[in-house]
Design a protein around this motif. Structure first.
Motif, PDB file in Angstrom:
ATOM      1  N   GLN A 129       0.828  -1.218   0.000  1.00 13.21           N
ATOM      2  CA  GLN A 129       0.000   0.000   0.000  1.00 13.21           C
ATOM      3  C   GLN A 129       0.862   1.268   0.000  1.00 13.21           C
ATOM      4  OE1 GLN A 129      -3.358  -0.241   2.858  1.00 13.21           O
ATOM      5  NE2 GLN A 129      -2.805  -2.405   3.108  1.00 13.21           N
ATOM      6  N   THR A 130       1.906   1.253  -0.825  1.00 13.11           N
ATOM      7  CA  THR A 130       2.810   2.417  -0.858  1.00 13.11           C
ATOM      8  C   THR A 130       2.306   3.505  -1.810  1.00 13.11           C
ATOM      9  OG1 THR A 130       4.097   1.163  -2.462  1.00 13.11           O
ATOM     10  CG2 THR A 130       4.914   1.201  -0.197  1.00 13.11           C
ATOM     11  N   TRP A 131       1.136   3.300  -2.359  1.00 16.31           N
ATOM     12  CA  TRP A 131       0.560   4.273  -3.298  1.00 16.31           C
ATOM     13  C   TRP A 131       0.177   5.566  -2.595  1.00 16.31           C
ATOM     14  CZ3 TRP A 131      -3.094  -0.312  -4.133  1.00 16.31           C
ATOM     15  CH2 TRP A 131      -3.837  -0.566  -2.965  1.00 16.31           C
ATOM     16  N   HIS A 132      -0.080   6.596  -3.413  1.00  9.70           N
ATOM     17  CA  HIS A 132      -0.610   7.853  -2.867  1.00  9.70           C
ATOM     18  C   HIS A 132      -1.626   8.410  -3.861  1.00  9.70           C
ATOM     19  CE1 HIS A 132      -0.484  11.244  -0.075  1.00  9.70           C
ATOM     20  NE2 HIS A 132      -0.711  11.993  -1.152  1.00  9.70           N
ATOM     21  N   PHE A 133      -2.696   8.986  -3.319  1.00  7.52           N
ATOM     22  CA  PHE A 133      -3.769   9.533  -4.152  1.00  7.52           C
ATOM     23  C   PHE A 133      -3.854  11.034  -3.873  1.00  7.52           C
ATOM     24  CE2 PHE A 133      -4.637   5.169  -2.937  1.00  7.52           C
ATOM     25  CZ  PHE A 133      -4.741   4.563  -4.179  1.00  7.52           C
ATOM     26  N   THR A 134      -3.594  11.831  -4.888  1.00  8.21           N
ATOM     27  CA  THR A 134      -3.645  13.283  -4.729  1.00  8.21           C
ATOM     28  C   THR A 134      -4.851  13.789  -5.511  1.00  8.21           C
ATOM     29  OG1 THR A 134      -1.216  13.287  -4.681  1.00  8.21           O
ATOM     30  CG2 THR A 134      -2.322  15.424  -4.953  1.00  8.21           C
ATOM     31  N   ALA A 135      -5.867  14.246  -4.790  1.00  5.55           N
ATOM     32  CA  ALA A 135      -7.106  14.681  -5.448  1.00  5.55           C
ATOM     33  C   ALA A 135      -7.063  16.184  -5.692  1.00  5.55           C
ATOM     34  CB  ALA A 135      -8.307  14.317  -4.579  1.00  5.55           C
ATOM     35  N   HIS A 138     -11.072  18.860 -19.180  1.00  5.30           N
ATOM     36  CA  HIS A 138     -11.809  19.870 -18.409  1.00  5.30           C
ATOM     37  C   HIS A 138     -12.705  19.252 -17.327  1.00  5.30           C
ATOM     38  CE1 HIS A 138     -10.365  23.019 -21.054  1.00  5.30           C
ATOM     39  NE2 HIS A 138     -10.726  22.261 -22.085  1.00  5.30           N
ATOM     40  N   ALA A 139     -12.320  18.085 -16.835  1.00  5.83           N
ATOM     41  CA  ALA A 139     -13.086  17.481 -15.724  1.00  5.83           C
ATOM     42  C   ALA A 139     -12.856  18.323 -14.464  1.00  5.83           C
ATOM     43  CB  ALA A 139     -12.619  16.047 -15.491  1.00  5.83           C
ATOM     44  N   PRO A 140     -13.830  18.366 -13.551  1.00  7.61           N
ATOM     45  CA  PRO A 140     -13.645  19.180 -12.344  1.00  7.61           C
ATOM     46  C   PRO A 140     -12.709  18.555 -11.311  1.00  7.61           C
ATOM     47  CG  PRO A 140     -15.814  18.141 -12.335  1.00  7.61           C
ATOM     48  CD  PRO A 140     -15.190  17.826 -13.664  1.00  7.61           C
ATOM     49  N   VAL A 141     -12.445  17.253 -11.452  1.00  6.14           N
ATOM     50  CA  VAL A 141     -11.569  16.566 -10.483  1.00  6.14           C
ATOM     51  C   VAL A 141     -10.544  15.726 -11.244  1.00  6.14           C
ATOM     52  CG1 VAL A 141     -11.452  14.871  -8.598  1.00  6.14           C
ATOM     53  CG2 VAL A 141     -13.429  16.408  -8.768  1.00  6.14           C
ATOM     54  N   LEU A 142      -9.319  15.749 -10.725  1.00  5.64           N
ATOM     55  CA  LEU A 142      -8.290  14.838 -11.245  1.00  5.64           C
ATOM     56  C   LEU A 142      -7.615  14.188 -10.040  1.00  5.64           C
ATOM     57  CD1 LEU A 142      -6.867  13.958 -13.955  1.00  5.64           C
ATOM     58  CD2 LEU A 142      -5.025  15.522 -13.271  1.00  5.64           C
ATOM     59  N   VAL A 143      -7.636  12.845 -10.023  1.00  2.00           N
ATOM     60  CA  VAL A 143      -6.948  12.117  -8.948  1.00  2.00           C
ATOM     61  C   VAL A 143      -5.636  11.577  -9.530  1.00  2.00           C
ATOM     62  CG1 VAL A 143      -7.035  10.207  -7.311  1.00  2.00           C
ATOM     63  CG2 VAL A 143      -9.136  11.472  -7.863  1.00  2.00           C
ATOM     64  N   ILE A 144      -4.531  12.007  -8.941  1.00  5.69           N
ATOM     65  CA  ILE A 144      -3.204  11.560  -9.379  1.00  5.69           C
ATOM     66  C   ILE A 144      -2.828  10.331  -8.560  1.00  5.69           C
ATOM     67  CG2 ILE A 144      -0.762  12.209  -9.545  1.00  5.69           C
ATOM     68  CD1 ILE A 144      -1.742  15.180  -9.565  1.00  5.69           C
ATOM     69  N   VAL A 145      -2.519   9.239  -9.242  1.00  4.65           N
ATOM     70  CA  VAL A 145      -2.188   7.990  -8.546  1.00  4.65           C
ATOM     71  C   VAL A 145      -0.692   7.718  -8.743  1.00  4.65           C
ATOM     72  CG1 VAL A 145      -2.755   5.548  -8.283  1.00  4.65           C
ATOM     73  CG2 VAL A 145      -4.537   7.170  -8.970  1.00  4.65           C
ATOM     74  N   SER A 146       0.030   7.750  -7.629  1.00  6.46           N
ATOM     75  CA  SER A 146       1.492   7.640  -7.703  1.00  6.46           C
ATOM     76  C   SER A 146       1.985   6.550  -6.764  1.00  6.46           C
ATOM     77  CB  SER A 146       2.120   8.985  -7.335  1.00  6.46           C
ATOM     78  OG  SER A 146       1.823   9.327  -5.991  1.00  6.46           O
ATOM     79  N   ASN A 147       3.249   6.177  -6.978  1.00  7.94           N
ATOM     80  CA  ASN A 147       3.815   5.106  -6.153  1.00  7.94           C
ATOM     81  C   ASN A 147       5.334   5.196  -6.203  1.00  7.94           C
ATOM     82  OD1 ASN A 147       3.930   2.808  -4.549  1.00  7.94           O
ATOM     83  ND2 ASN A 147       2.548   1.614  -5.859  1.00  7.94           N
ATOM     84  N   LYS A 148       5.953   4.563  -5.258  1.00  7.01           N
ATOM     85  CA  LYS A 148       7.425   4.525  -5.218  1.00  7.01           C
ATOM     86  C   LYS A 148       7.925   3.818  -6.478  1.00  7.01           C
ATOM     87  CE  LYS A 148       7.933   4.194  -0.193  1.00  7.01           C
ATOM     88  NZ  LYS A 148       8.851   5.297   0.119  1.00  7.01           N
TER      89      LYS A 148
END
Ligand SMILES: Cc1cc2nc3c(=O)[nH]c(=O)nc-3n(C[C@H](O)[C@H](O)[C@H](O)COP(=O)(O)O)c2cc1C
Length: 187
Positions: free
Chosen positions: A46-52, A92-102
């Protein structure tokens, strides 16, 4: 074949590239992000990160920096995108979730992909449209893009493996979803 609510949601999900300006409610966004964290991950790390991202000005700035990175590319089609002021990678979506990981973990990408699919399915179940947005995969290490990602809270040792655009579909017609034949066999 059998069906149920989950199987129906899987078949209902579509990549939507045209959104209204309606915002996604905080509770819905939290529900979707929570679903992301229930995806399988290699060794359960679970080393992921979600940046909304929900701030329109920040989304525009990110898009501008991605275009800047494309403009430096050797590939002609990316250069064209980079110089096209109308190019908007997040539709042009109102939300973008960035999914990142080591980056150094062998299965970092697989973990993020599983989490992204949870995001898409959870969103679909709530009537929220979505689309995989891939442009940060190749641009996240561009210095201008990286500085901005860091300011948003993306961990500095993370690579971006994908993003999810979220919002409400504006009703533009989608292509008919045709499944290729002969992709299933029994060994
Ligand atoms: C790895 C991956 C990268 C993708 N990148 C993008 C993208 O950058 N922008 C986009 O609009 N769609 C992107 N898509 C969405 C695909 O184009 C879409 O899933 C495909 O056309 C099938 O349509 P459907 O999702 O409606 O079934 C991506 C999908 C995947 C799996």
């Amino acid at each position: 074949m059998k069906t149920n609510e989950v199987l129906e949601i899987i078949k209902l999900r579509r990549s939507v590239r045209s959104y209204t300006s309606q915002e996604v409610a905080e509770e819905d966004l939290l529900t979707i992000l929570d679903a992301a964290t229930y995806a399988p991950s290699g060794m359960n790390d679970q080393t992921w990160h979600f940046t909304a991202m929900q701030d329109a000005a920040k989304l525009e700035e990110l898009n501008k920096r991605i275009r800047g990175a494309f403009a430096k590319s050797d590939e002609k089609h990316l250069q064209e995108r980079g110089h096209n002021e109308n190019y908007c990678c997040y539709h042009h979506a109102p939300v973008l979730v960035i999914v990142s990981n080591k980056n150094e973990r062998l299965w970092a990408g697989q973990d993020c992909t599983a989490a992204l699919q949870n995001i898409f399915l959870a969103a679909t179940s709530l009537g929220i449209a979505s689309c995989w947005i891939n442009q940060l995969g190749s641009t996240c290490d561009d210095p201008e893009v990286r500085a901005f990602l860091t300011s948003l809270g993306v961990p500095s040792d993370h690579k971006v493996f994908g993003c999810a655009a979220l919002g409400y579909a504006d009703g533009s017609p989608l292509k008919v979803k045709v499944r290729k034949e002969d992709t299933i066999s029994f060994g």
